[in-house]
Scaffold this active site. Structure first.
Site, short mmCIF file in Angstrom:
data_model
loop_
_atom_site.label_atom_id
_atom_site.label_comp_id
_atom_site.label_asym_id
_atom_site.label_seq_id
_atom_site.Cartn_x
_atom_site.Cartn_y
_atom_site.Cartn_z
N LYS A 52 0.84 -1.20 0.00
CA LYS A 52 0.00 0.00 0.00
C LYS A 52 0.87 1.25 0.00
O LYS A 52 0.61 2.21 -0.74
CB LYS A 52 -0.95 -0.02 1.21
CG LYS A 52 -2.08 -1.04 1.06
CD LYS A 52 -2.87 -1.26 2.35
CE LYS A 52 -3.88 -2.41 2.14
NZ LYS A 52 -4.64 -2.74 3.35
N GLN A 80 -4.68 -1.62 9.65
CA GLN A 80 -4.60 -2.95 9.04
C GLN A 80 -5.16 -4.00 10.00
O GLN A 80 -4.84 -4.02 11.19
CB GLN A 80 -3.14 -3.27 8.67
CG GLN A 80 -2.96 -4.56 7.89
CD GLN A 80 -3.58 -4.52 6.49
OE1 GLN A 80 -3.74 -3.45 5.89
NE2 GLN A 80 -3.98 -5.66 5.98
N ASP A 127 -10.88 2.63 3.89
CA ASP A 127 -11.18 1.20 3.77
C ASP A 127 -12.68 0.97 3.59
O ASP A 127 -13.11 -0.13 3.23
CB ASP A 127 -10.75 0.46 5.04
CG ASP A 127 -9.43 -0.30 4.86
OD1 ASP A 127 -9.12 -0.69 3.73
OD2 ASP A 127 -8.74 -0.51 5.87
N1 GUN Z 1 -6.91 -7.09 6.22
C1 GUN Z 1 -7.22 -7.82 5.13
N2 GUN Z 1 -7.72 -7.03 4.15
C2 GUN Z 1 -7.72 -5.77 4.65
C3 GUN Z 1 -8.11 -4.51 4.10
O1 GUN Z 1 -8.58 -4.39 2.97
N3 GUN Z 1 -7.93 -3.44 4.92
C4 GUN Z 1 -7.44 -3.54 6.18
N4 GUN Z 1 -7.33 -2.44 6.91
N5 GUN Z 1 -7.07 -4.70 6.72
C5 GUN Z 1 -7.21 -5.80 5.94
#
Ligand code: GUN
Length: 300
Positions: free
Chosen positions: A57, A101, A124
């Protein structure tokens, strides 16, 4: 099956195309003397999968010209300390959007942390305000993996309108929201949706009726050939790490679909890796751009 088989849906290339579009928009903002979008990520602990996602990211931000900030904390951070960090990002005018996350350590209530994020910075799309607005058909920051799946099918020229989509898995992050998005009255959706989960009776029989299968259960190779109608479109959201002595890293990523068995039957199929995963990141960037421009929630 060769990697470039024509029926493979290339999420990596599609995500790349979206990033090129975003980078062009960032260049326009810069030229107009405006601030470039800035994404922050909170990472707690050292889970290998989470480390990789967050690193990708941050790299993607650099690639499109966004600012990025990574805040790392050890597993023993308290819930109160984490909530204080969220508050700081909420109040920081330079940060347009941020993510926490998941998963978080067990002693932290993830729902409470998500609810603490200001909806206008929730890139998100996990906050109940954004989920509620999505359900109501109001402009919202949409969750990245579900919207990435819809966008990927649209850009791959897959007709969804009137098709029977069977979603396997009802997680808050993928299964539940993608089932809602696919049923929306939109040209890129308009599916008849069935949502299957661990209590579903006759699951293979239901999946066999699908024109579009979205596998999001997190169980490697769960979808086998006997569950797939010939000609179905197969979208594999799984990314489980399994030990693989042939790989330098010691593991390989396995999808929720038994690719070797299912690919010859499917009309189109996403690979793992290189399918849905890169789209999640591209849609996160798109949400950050929207947040920065105040497209969903006008800037005060
Ligand atoms: N863990 C697995 N997929 C995601 C996601 O798209 N965003 C976040 N914040 N955590 C995750």
């Amino acid at each position: 099956m060769p990697e470039n088989a024509p029926h493979l849906i290339d999420g990596k290339q599609t995500a790349e195309d979206i990033k090129v579009e975003i980078a062009a928009e960032v260049a326009r903002l810069k030229e107009a003397g405006q601030k470039v979008p800035h994404l922050a990520a909170i990472l707690v602990g050292h889970d290998g999968g989470s480390e990789t996602y967050v690193r990708n990211k941050v790299l993607a931000c650099e690639r499109v010209g966004f600012g990025s900030t990574l805040l790392r904390f050890e597993d023993d951070i308290t819930e109160a300390e984490l909530l204080a960090q969220v508050q700081q990002l909420n109040d920081d005018a330079d940060i347009d959007g941020f993510i926490v996350q998941l998963p978080l350590p067990k002693h932290i209530d993830a729902e409470k942390v998500i609810e603490a994020i200001r909806p206008e910075k929730d890139v998100d799309g996990f906050h109940p305000t954004n989920l509620g607005r999505m359900v109501a058909g109001l402009p919202a920051l949409l969750p990245a993996t579900p919207s990435g799946i819809v966008e990927l099918m649209a850009r791959a020229g897959i007709k969804t309108s009137g098709q029977h989509a069977v979603v396997i898995g009802r997680s808050n992050i993928v299964g539940t929201p993608v089932s809602i998005l696919l049923a929306k009255n939109l040209e890129t959706a308009n599916c008849t949706v069935t949502l299957c989960h661990s209590r579903t009776k006759n699951l293979p029989e239901i999946v066999r009726q699908a024109d579009i299968i979205v596998a999001a259960i997190g169980r490697p190779e769960f979808v086998t050939a006997d569950m797939v109608k010939p000609g179905a479109v197969v979208i594999d959201v799984g990314t489980t790490r399994v030990t693989d002595a042939n790989k330098k890293s010691g593991f390989s990523l396995k999808g929720d679909v038994n690719f070797a068995e299912v690919a010859p039957l499917a009309s189109r199929i996403t690979p793992v890796p290189g399918g849905v995963g890169p789209m999640t990141i591209a849609m996160l960037l798109l949400n950050t751009l929207r947040a920065a421009k105040g497209e969903i929630y006008p800037k005060k």
